[in-house]
Each structure stands twice: as C-alpha cells, then as structure tokens.
Write an enzyme that holds these catalytic residues in place. Structure first.
Site, mmCIF file in Angstrom:
data_model
loop_
_atom_site.group_PDB
_atom_site.id
_atom_site.type_symbol
_atom_site.label_atom_id
_atom_site.label_comp_id
_atom_site.label_asym_id
_atom_site.label_seq_id
_atom_site.Cartn_x
_atom_site.Cartn_y
_atom_site.Cartn_z
ATOM 1 N N TYR A 184 0.827 -1.193 0.000
ATOM 2 C CA TYR A 184 0.000 0.000 0.000
ATOM 3 C C TYR A 184 0.864 1.246 0.000
ATOM 4 O O TYR A 184 2.002 1.251 0.477
ATOM 5 C CB TYR A 184 -0.981 0.019 1.180
ATOM 6 C CG TYR A 184 -0.361 0.307 2.526
ATOM 7 C CD1 TYR A 184 -0.257 1.616 3.006
ATOM 8 C CD2 TYR A 184 0.128 -0.718 3.326
ATOM 9 C CE1 TYR A 184 0.304 1.882 4.242
ATOM 10 C CE2 TYR A 184 0.686 -0.465 4.563
ATOM 11 C CZ TYR A 184 0.772 0.833 5.015
ATOM 12 O OH TYR A 184 1.345 1.092 6.241
ATOM 13 N N CYS A 185 0.297 2.305 -0.588
ATOM 14 C CA CYS A 185 0.919 3.630 -0.559
ATOM 15 C C CYS A 185 -0.150 4.598 -0.052
ATOM 16 O O CYS A 185 -1.053 4.188 0.674
ATOM 17 C CB CYS A 185 1.448 4.008 -1.946
ATOM 18 S SG CYS A 185 0.167 4.112 -3.220
ATOM 19 N N ARG A 186 -0.083 5.847 -0.422
ATOM 20 C CA ARG A 186 -1.074 6.816 0.061
ATOM 21 C C ARG A 186 -2.432 6.583 -0.591
ATOM 22 O O ARG A 186 -3.436 6.481 0.085
ATOM 23 C CB ARG A 186 -0.596 8.248 -0.197
ATOM 24 C CG ARG A 186 -1.536 9.307 0.361
ATOM 25 C CD ARG A 186 -1.039 10.717 0.135
ATOM 26 N NE ARG A 186 -0.774 11.022 -1.263
ATOM 27 C CZ ARG A 186 -1.695 11.400 -2.145
ATOM 28 N NH1 ARG A 186 -2.944 11.533 -1.781
ATOM 29 N NH2 ARG A 186 -1.370 11.656 -3.401
ATOM 30 N N GLY A 224 -2.729 4.591 -3.977
ATOM 31 C CA GLY A 224 -2.780 3.427 -4.853
ATOM 32 C C GLY A 224 -1.871 3.437 -6.062
ATOM 33 O O GLY A 224 -1.635 2.401 -6.667
ATOM 34 N N PHE A 283 -3.520 3.945 1.864
ATOM 35 C CA PHE A 283 -3.619 4.271 3.289
ATOM 36 C C PHE A 283 -4.809 5.194 3.564
ATOM 37 O O PHE A 283 -5.411 5.143 4.627
ATOM 38 C CB PHE A 283 -2.304 4.907 3.762
ATOM 39 C CG PHE A 283 -2.202 5.074 5.249
ATOM 40 C CD1 PHE A 283 -2.122 3.978 6.090
ATOM 41 C CD2 PHE A 283 -2.157 6.336 5.821
ATOM 42 C CE1 PHE A 283 -2.013 4.125 7.470
ATOM 43 C CE2 PHE A 283 -2.040 6.505 7.193
ATOM 44 C CZ PHE A 283 -1.975 5.396 8.015
#
Length: 126
Positions: free
Chosen positions: A88-90, A92, A117
């Site tokens: 995961y990132c901020r 996608g 996130f």
C-alpha cells in the site's frame, strides 16, 4: 468411495483458501485486507516515503519505499516469493508500481490495498 470423499474435501479446502487472496496484480478491498491481516494470511508492505510512514502506518507493515526503486528491489529480494503480500501507498498509484516490480521479480501472490492508506479504516500507528 472414501478416497473420493477425502480428495473432494481436500480440493474444497484448497479452493476456499485460494479464494481468500485475489488474483495477483489486482486490488484488495480494505475490509478483505483487514481480515487477511488479522488471520495472518498476508504480509503487508508500506511502499511510501519515510516521512509518510512516520506520520502513520498500518501496524506491522515494514517500510520499503518504492520511489527508491533500486533499493526497493534489493529489499524485496530478501522476502519469500511464495508468500502472499499486500502493498500500500497513500492512494494506490505507487503500490501498483511496487506490485508490478514484485511480480517481475518472481513473486506469486501480490495485491495492492484499494485506495491505499487513505482508505484504511483499521488500526494505525506512528
């Protein structure tokens, strides 16, 4: 007859287990990810920057910044390629890149957290 029943039950269990993790290269809904995390069925990877990670992350997720691509590839080489991973990132975008890199490097089961996130409603830590 008993052997057929045993084989059927084994097949059924394998099919149910497989359906818990989506096809590699796809997104996993936050609720589904939370269930798999709670059952310890996946390894979670945070692929954001160190600054973002320090602001808050999902408990138990190690940081592997995909923007530092050479270092990211080096870090993933130490992971078990047969295990399932959720990245995961901020929001996608970077996690999709991380997922691509992992699949290109021989990982078999990788999905990204849908919405990143920002969409996570479960536990968070700093």
């Amino acid at each position: 007859m008993k052997l057929s029943l045993v084989l059927f039950v084994a097949w059924l269990l394998a099919a149910c287990t497989h359906k818990q993790f989506p096809p590699s290269g796809t997104s996993l809904a936050p609720a589904q990810a939370a269930t798999l995390i709670a059952k310890k069925k996946v390894t979670l990877l945070d692929v954001r920057t160190e600054g973002e990670y320090k602001e808050g992350h999902i408990p138990g997720a190690p940081l592997m910044d995909v923007l530092q691509e050479a270092n990211f590839i080096k870090q993933i080489q130490s992971l078990d390629k047969a295990k399932p991973y959720v990245v995961y990132c901020r929001s996608g975008k970077r996690s999709k890149r991380a997922m691509e890199l992992m699949l290109q490097n021989g990982f078999k089961q990788v999905a990204d957290l849908e919405g990143g996130f920002q969409s996570w409603t479960g536990a968070k830590e700093k």
